[in-house]
Motif scaffolding. Sequence first.
Motif, short mmCIF file in Angstrom:
data_model
loop_
_atom_site.label_atom_id
_atom_site.label_comp_id
_atom_site.label_asym_id
_atom_site.label_seq_id
_atom_site.Cartn_x
_atom_site.Cartn_y
_atom_site.Cartn_z
N SER A 57 -1.17 5.92 -5.27
CA SER A 57 -2.15 5.19 -6.08
C SER A 57 -2.53 3.89 -5.40
N VAL A 58 -3.76 3.45 -5.67
CA VAL A 58 -4.25 2.15 -5.22
C VAL A 58 -5.03 1.57 -6.39
N SER A 59 -4.82 0.29 -6.67
CA SER A 59 -5.54 -0.36 -7.75
C SER A 59 -5.83 -1.81 -7.38
N ILE A 68 -9.88 -10.22 -2.99
CA ILE A 68 -9.54 -9.04 -3.78
C ILE A 68 -8.10 -8.69 -3.43
N THR A 69 -7.26 -8.47 -4.45
CA THR A 69 -5.88 -8.08 -4.22
C THR A 69 -5.70 -6.62 -4.60
N LEU A 70 -5.22 -5.83 -3.60
CA LEU A 70 -4.95 -4.41 -3.78
C LEU A 70 -3.47 -4.21 -4.05
N ASN A 71 -3.13 -3.32 -4.97
CA ASN A 71 -1.76 -2.86 -5.18
C ASN A 71 -1.72 -1.39 -4.84
N TYR A 72 -0.65 -0.93 -4.19
CA TYR A 72 -0.56 0.46 -3.80
C TYR A 72 0.88 0.94 -3.91
N THR A 73 1.03 2.24 -4.12
CA THR A 73 2.34 2.86 -4.16
C THR A 73 2.30 4.11 -3.30
N GLY A 74 3.46 4.50 -2.83
CA GLY A 74 3.56 5.70 -2.01
C GLY A 74 4.83 5.70 -1.21
N THR A 75 4.93 6.68 -0.32
CA THR A 75 6.07 6.81 0.58
C THR A 75 5.51 6.75 1.99
N ALA A 112 -20.04 -6.06 -3.05
CA ALA A 112 -19.27 -4.85 -3.35
C ALA A 112 -18.50 -4.40 -2.12
N TYR A 113 -17.23 -4.04 -2.31
CA TYR A 113 -16.37 -3.55 -1.23
C TYR A 113 -15.69 -2.26 -1.65
N THR A 114 -15.51 -1.36 -0.68
CA THR A 114 -14.73 -0.14 -0.87
C THR A 114 -13.61 -0.18 0.15
N TYR A 115 -12.40 0.17 -0.28
CA TYR A 115 -11.23 0.13 0.60
C TYR A 115 -10.66 1.52 0.79
N VAL A 116 -10.09 1.77 1.98
CA VAL A 116 -9.34 2.99 2.26
C VAL A 116 -7.98 2.55 2.77
N VAL A 117 -6.93 3.06 2.13
CA VAL A 117 -5.55 2.76 2.53
C VAL A 117 -4.99 4.01 3.20
N VAL A 118 -4.59 3.88 4.48
CA VAL A 118 -4.10 5.02 5.26
C VAL A 118 -2.61 4.81 5.55
N PRO A 119 -1.76 5.72 5.05
CA PRO A 119 -0.32 5.60 5.30
C PRO A 119 0.09 6.27 6.62
N TYR A 120 1.18 5.78 7.22
CA TYR A 120 1.71 6.36 8.45
C TYR A 120 3.20 6.63 8.27
N GLY A 127 -1.19 9.84 7.42
CA GLY A 127 -1.33 10.70 6.26
C GLY A 127 -2.76 10.64 5.76
N VAL A 128 -3.01 11.24 4.63
CA VAL A 128 -4.34 11.26 4.04
C VAL A 128 -4.64 9.88 3.45
N GLY A 129 -5.80 9.33 3.79
CA GLY A 129 -6.21 8.03 3.27
C GLY A 129 -6.56 8.10 1.79
N TYR A 130 -6.30 7.03 1.09
CA TYR A 130 -6.62 6.92 -0.34
C TYR A 130 -7.79 5.95 -0.46
N THR A 131 -8.89 6.40 -1.05
CA THR A 131 -10.10 5.57 -1.16
C THR A 131 -10.16 4.94 -2.54
N LEU A 132 -10.38 3.64 -2.56
CA LEU A 132 -10.56 2.91 -3.80
C LEU A 132 -12.05 2.63 -3.94
N SER A 133 -12.63 3.09 -5.02
CA SER A 133 -14.06 2.93 -5.25
C SER A 133 -14.47 1.47 -5.22
N SER A 134 -15.73 1.26 -5.14
CA SER A 134 -16.32 -0.06 -4.97
C SER A 134 -15.89 -1.05 -6.04
#
Length: 188
Positions: A57-59, A68-75, A112-120, A127-134
């Motif tokens: 998740s990304v929020s 803008i502050t992003l919060n994310y969870t994952g492994t 407006a900004y859109t972010y993509v969080v890519v895990p390694y 891994g698959v990137g997680y896109t956070l809408s605008s």
Amino acid sequence: GQTSGSTFLDNNTNLGVGVPALQPNTPYQYQVILYNMVNTKGDGIVKTTYTMARITSVSISSYTTGSITLNYTGTYTYLNIYRNDLGATALAVNVSAPLTSYTDNTCLADTAYTYVVVPYNVTGDAGVGYTLSSITTLPYLATLTPGRETATSVQVMFTGLYHYVQVYQGTTLLNGGNKAYDVSYKIG
């Protein structure tokens, strides 16, 4: 798993008793033993590999006129964060676990900004990137100054970054929130 020709795919199916499901960003050891057509055992090969990292998740936890502050969870072992206006250039690189938030302090107001969080994973495989809408930053009011005053009117002038303005006198809305890029509003 499934064997096809010279490939085995461990896809978490047909799990036997005591065989755990695969987890993201986790090492697994596989051994391949070869046999000839008369069931004579050949040499085996042992290999350790890692599953892909995963963002679940990304929020947005907060935003202002310039951040803008992003919060994310994952492994994951680390991640890169990309922003739409920067193209293939990462905004943040090698953000290591266990960090679970990142503040982008390079934003412009009312943009407006859109972010993509890519895990390694630990081996550096993406891994698959997680896109956070605008998400749009807050508007910015740089100046608010009185203009010309007469016996029956007052002019209010303002500058900043915004999409439109609403002008109030006390609690009364005066301009109806027109969507023009106003540079001044005349009261009266």
